[in-house]
Scaffold this motif. Sequence first.
Motif, PDB file in Angstrom:
ATOM      1  N   ALA A 385      44.264  41.413  34.586  1.00 26.56           N
ATOM      2  CA  ALA A 385      42.893  40.921  34.783  1.00 26.56           C
ATOM      3  C   ALA A 385      42.638  39.686  33.926  1.00 26.56           C
ATOM      4  N   VAL A 386      43.101  39.714  32.679  1.00 27.35           N
ATOM      5  CA  VAL A 386      42.892  38.557  31.800  1.00 27.35           C
ATOM      6  C   VAL A 386      43.644  37.338  32.335  1.00 27.35           C
ATOM      7  N   SER A 387      44.847  37.552  32.851  1.00 21.86           N
ATOM      8  CA  SER A 387      45.594  36.407  33.403  1.00 21.86           C
ATOM      9  C   SER A 387      44.830  35.773  34.563  1.00 21.86           C
ATOM     10  N   HIS A 388      44.139  36.599  35.359  1.00 17.08           N
ATOM     11  CA  HIS A 388      43.313  36.056  36.444  1.00 17.08           C
ATOM     12  C   HIS A 388      42.137  35.270  35.878  1.00 17.08           C
ATOM     13  N   LEU A 389      41.515  35.773  34.820  1.00 16.12           N
ATOM     14  CA  LEU A 389      40.398  35.049  34.200  1.00 16.12           C
ATOM     15  C   LEU A 389      40.868  33.719  33.629  1.00 16.12           C
ATOM     16  N   GLN A 390      42.080  33.702  33.059  1.00 16.11           N
ATOM     17  CA  GLN A 390      42.604  32.445  32.516  1.00 16.11           C
ATOM     18  C   GLN A 390      42.824  31.412  33.607  1.00 16.11           C
ATOM     19  N   ARG A 391      42.983  31.876  34.858  1.00 13.72           N
ATOM     20  CA  ARG A 391      43.122  30.958  35.994  1.00 13.72           C
ATOM     21  C   ARG A 391      41.812  30.855  36.778  1.00 13.72           C
ATOM     22  N   ARG A 392      40.741  31.399  36.156  1.00 11.04           N
ATOM     23  CA  ARG A 392      39.379  31.303  36.708  1.00 11.04           C
ATOM     24  C   ARG A 392      39.244  31.971  38.072  1.00 11.04           C
ATOM     25  N   ASP A 393      39.962  33.067  38.259  1.00  8.93           N
ATOM     26  CA  ASP A 393      39.863  33.841  39.497  1.00  8.93           C
ATOM     27  C   ASP A 393      39.114  35.135  39.175  1.00  8.93           C
ATOM     28  N   LEU A 394      37.784  35.060  39.200  1.00 11.72           N
ATOM     29  CA  LEU A 394      36.962  36.197  38.792  1.00 11.72           C
ATOM     30  C   LEU A 394      37.108  37.365  39.765  1.00 11.72           C
ATOM     31  N   GLU A 395      37.244  37.086  41.028  1.00 13.98           N
ATOM     32  CA  GLU A 395      37.340  38.165  42.003  1.00 13.98           C
ATOM     33  C   GLU A 395      38.601  39.009  41.771  1.00 13.98           C
ATOM     34  N   ALA A 396      39.740  38.349  41.549  1.00 15.75           N
ATOM     35  CA  ALA A 396      40.979  39.080  41.278  1.00 15.75           C
ATOM     36  C   ALA A 396      40.876  39.823  39.944  1.00 15.75           C
ATOM     37  N   ALA A 397      40.233  39.195  38.956  1.00 12.35           N
ATOM     38  CA  ALA A 397      40.059  39.848  37.655  1.00 12.35           C
ATOM     39  C   ALA A 397      39.196  41.091  37.791  1.00 12.35           C
ATOM     40  N   HIS A 398      38.163  41.023  38.604  1.00 13.94           N
ATOM     41  CA  HIS A 398      37.280  42.165  38.826  1.00 13.94           C
ATOM     42  C   HIS A 398      38.059  43.320  39.456  1.00 13.94           C
ATOM     43  N   SER A 399      38.905  43.019  40.430  1.00 16.83           N
ATOM     44  CA  SER A 399      39.685  44.071  41.088  1.00 16.83           C
ATOM     45  C   SER A 399      40.641  44.740  40.109  1.00 16.83           C
ATOM     46  N   ALA A 400      41.351  43.928  39.304  1.00 13.47           N
ATOM     47  CA  ALA A 400      42.254  44.502  38.299  1.00 13.47           C
ATOM     48  C   ALA A 400      41.465  45.267  37.240  1.00 13.47           C
ATOM     49  N   GLY A 401      40.282  44.769  36.922  1.00 13.60           N
ATOM     50  CA  GLY A 401      39.437  45.457  35.947  1.00 13.60           C
ATOM     51  C   GLY A 401      39.004  46.835  36.430  1.00 13.60           C
ATOM     52  N   LEU A 402      38.699  46.957  37.704  1.00 18.73           N
ATOM     53  CA  LEU A 402      38.326  48.262  38.250  1.00 18.73           C
ATOM     54  C   LEU A 402      39.498  49.234  38.209  1.00 18.73           C
ATOM     55  N   ARG A 403      40.703  48.728  38.437  1.00 20.49           N
ATOM     56  CA  ARG A 403      41.876  49.594  38.332  1.00 20.49           C
ATOM     57  C   ARG A 403      42.100  50.019  36.874  1.00 20.49           C
ATOM     58  N   THR A 404      41.784  49.114  35.951  1.00 17.35           N
ATOM     59  CA  THR A 404      41.858  49.459  34.523  1.00 17.35           C
ATOM     60  C   THR A 404      40.920  50.617  34.212  1.00 17.35           C
ATOM     61  N   LEU A 405      39.708  50.528  34.719  1.00 14.57           N
ATOM     62  CA  LEU A 405      38.720  51.592  34.486  1.00 14.57           C
ATOM     63  C   LEU A 405      39.174  52.917  35.067  1.00 14.57           C
ATOM     64  N   SER A 406      39.683  52.874  36.283  1.00 18.03           N
ATOM     65  CA  SER A 406      40.107  54.108  36.943  1.00 18.03           C
ATOM     66  C   SER A 406      41.203  54.809  36.151  1.00 18.03           C
ATOM     67  N   LEU A 407      42.188  54.044  35.681  1.00 23.27           N
ATOM     68  CA  LEU A 407      43.290  54.632  34.928  1.00 23.27           C
ATOM     69  C   LEU A 407      42.843  55.079  33.534  1.00 23.27           C
ATOM     70  N   THR A 432      25.629  36.181  34.446  1.00 24.09           N
ATOM     71  CA  THR A 432      25.083  37.314  35.214  1.00 24.09           C
ATOM     72  C   THR A 432      25.677  37.403  36.623  1.00 24.09           C
ATOM     73  N   HIS A 433      26.830  36.848  36.817  1.00 24.88           N
ATOM     74  CA  HIS A 433      27.482  36.926  38.131  1.00 24.88           C
ATOM     75  C   HIS A 433      27.534  38.392  38.580  1.00 24.88           C
ATOM     76  N   ARG A 434      27.388  38.611  39.862  1.00 28.55           N
ATOM     77  CA  ARG A 434      27.303  39.978  40.382  1.00 28.55           C
ATOM     78  C   ARG A 434      28.557  40.801  40.074  1.00 28.55           C
ATOM     79  N   LEU A 435      29.736  40.161  40.064  1.00 32.16           N
ATOM     80  CA  LEU A 435      30.960  40.908  39.775  1.00 32.16           C
ATOM     81  C   LEU A 435      31.018  41.330  38.303  1.00 32.16           C
ATOM     82  N   VAL A 436      30.507  40.467  37.444  1.00 30.96           N
ATOM     83  CA  VAL A 436      30.439  40.818  36.018  1.00 30.96           C
ATOM     84  C   VAL A 436      29.476  41.981  35.819  1.00 30.96           C
TER      85      VAL A 436
END
Length: 450
Positions: A385-407, A432-436
């Motif tokens: 997720a952080v690697s996606h944020l470093q490339r400014r891909d918030l949507e991909a980071a959000h998806s990986a972040g949700l998998r982090t939460l689940s695990l 305040t982006h909706r994904l955040v």
Amino acid sequence: MKNPNKDLERWLVRSGMSRKELARRVKSAAQTWGQPHITPDATTVRRWLAGDQPRPPVPEILADVLSAHFGYRVTTYDLGLGEGPAAERSLIYSSSFAVTVEAVTDLGRADVDRRNFLAAAPFAAVAAVGPSRDWLLNTLDQQPETGPRVRLEDVTAVRNMFGEFQKMDVLQGGGSGRLILAEYMNQHVYPLLRRTHTEEVRRALCEAAAEQTYLLGWMAYDNGEHGTAQRYLIQSLRLAEESTNAALGAHVLAGMADQATLLGNPEEGRRLAQAGRAGLGNGNSPACLADLWALEARALAKLGDKTAAAHAVTQSETAFSRVRPDMEPEWATFIDPAYLHGEHANTFRDIDDPANAAEHARQSIHHARRQRRARRGAMSQAALAVSHLQRRDLEAAHSAGLRTLSLSRRVRSSRCVEAVQDLQRRMQPYGTHRLVADFNERARELVAAA
């Protein structure tokens, strides 16, 4: 008006000793402690029973005398003489095997009893300097106390339990089962250290005790109890030295390096990893060497040395290519592709190399999923997720972040929670982006529970 010390009185009655005999044994033990001025008599013991508080180190000497008499650890806490200095004592890398046994036994008892002084015990940033140096330099030949002789069969029984407790940690997190392990150590393992052994059995027993004491420290570390973890790791290192197993000592230093870097002391983390490599020498554990290089890489990344960090990752991969699983010790089974790729992902994350971070994170996630290792999967999903944020891909980071939460919800691990909190901090620039907002809302319960 003083309150009689009923606890001390009960132990004295159980021992069958007279006041005069207890005084004689305390006086004799004081000589061993280098305290010849401590010369109690029967009247002194009577005053202790009446409620007088003996001055340090008399409470600790009393505890050691009664421990030797009963054949298991009796603490100052048991004797109604306060908590004692166990938190400080267990930070010391003692040259005496007997003192080491008492220190680790006190620590285990305090851990199980959940005493306040241990819960509040801080992490001491410089405490590892002496132990790591002494582990490299010392060759000790001290013998434990007399008593029933320990057999190799006793040591085998201890070893048979190690794999089960390690599996519990890997699959369920350090917060699950640690106190069960601590109670097992208190009841079945630490008492064996106080008995007599042949030299072969003594080394084997110290090795088994070091392995499990390390695991106690690692579980406490994973559960966010860093002061307790540090104390277990220091005593594990001393037991490893007594076993003469260089690879095991190096493994303990790897854990100490990991903790130092995590807690904001990467220079110390680097030094500990290097000490581990120096002590390992040409030892027979390429897995341990791979781990030490990986942890040195983590420290170098935190120090901002990108070239050296990348070189250390390469060294770790080279060492791991020589691993033969059937030739590695049981404690090294967790040092595998899931673990190492996860550590390398964090190294590249910290040197702002999102492409390599993502590649290593995906490799770690793949292996962790096959092994059903939720903790490792969660931390590697967070790195992705952080690697996606470093490339400014918030949507991909959000998806990986949700998998982090689940695990993370499947295990009891403060490191998983910290990974989630780190993601929340890294998402703050998106306001305040909706994904955040969605991620923070989903993370609220996990973080609040921690």
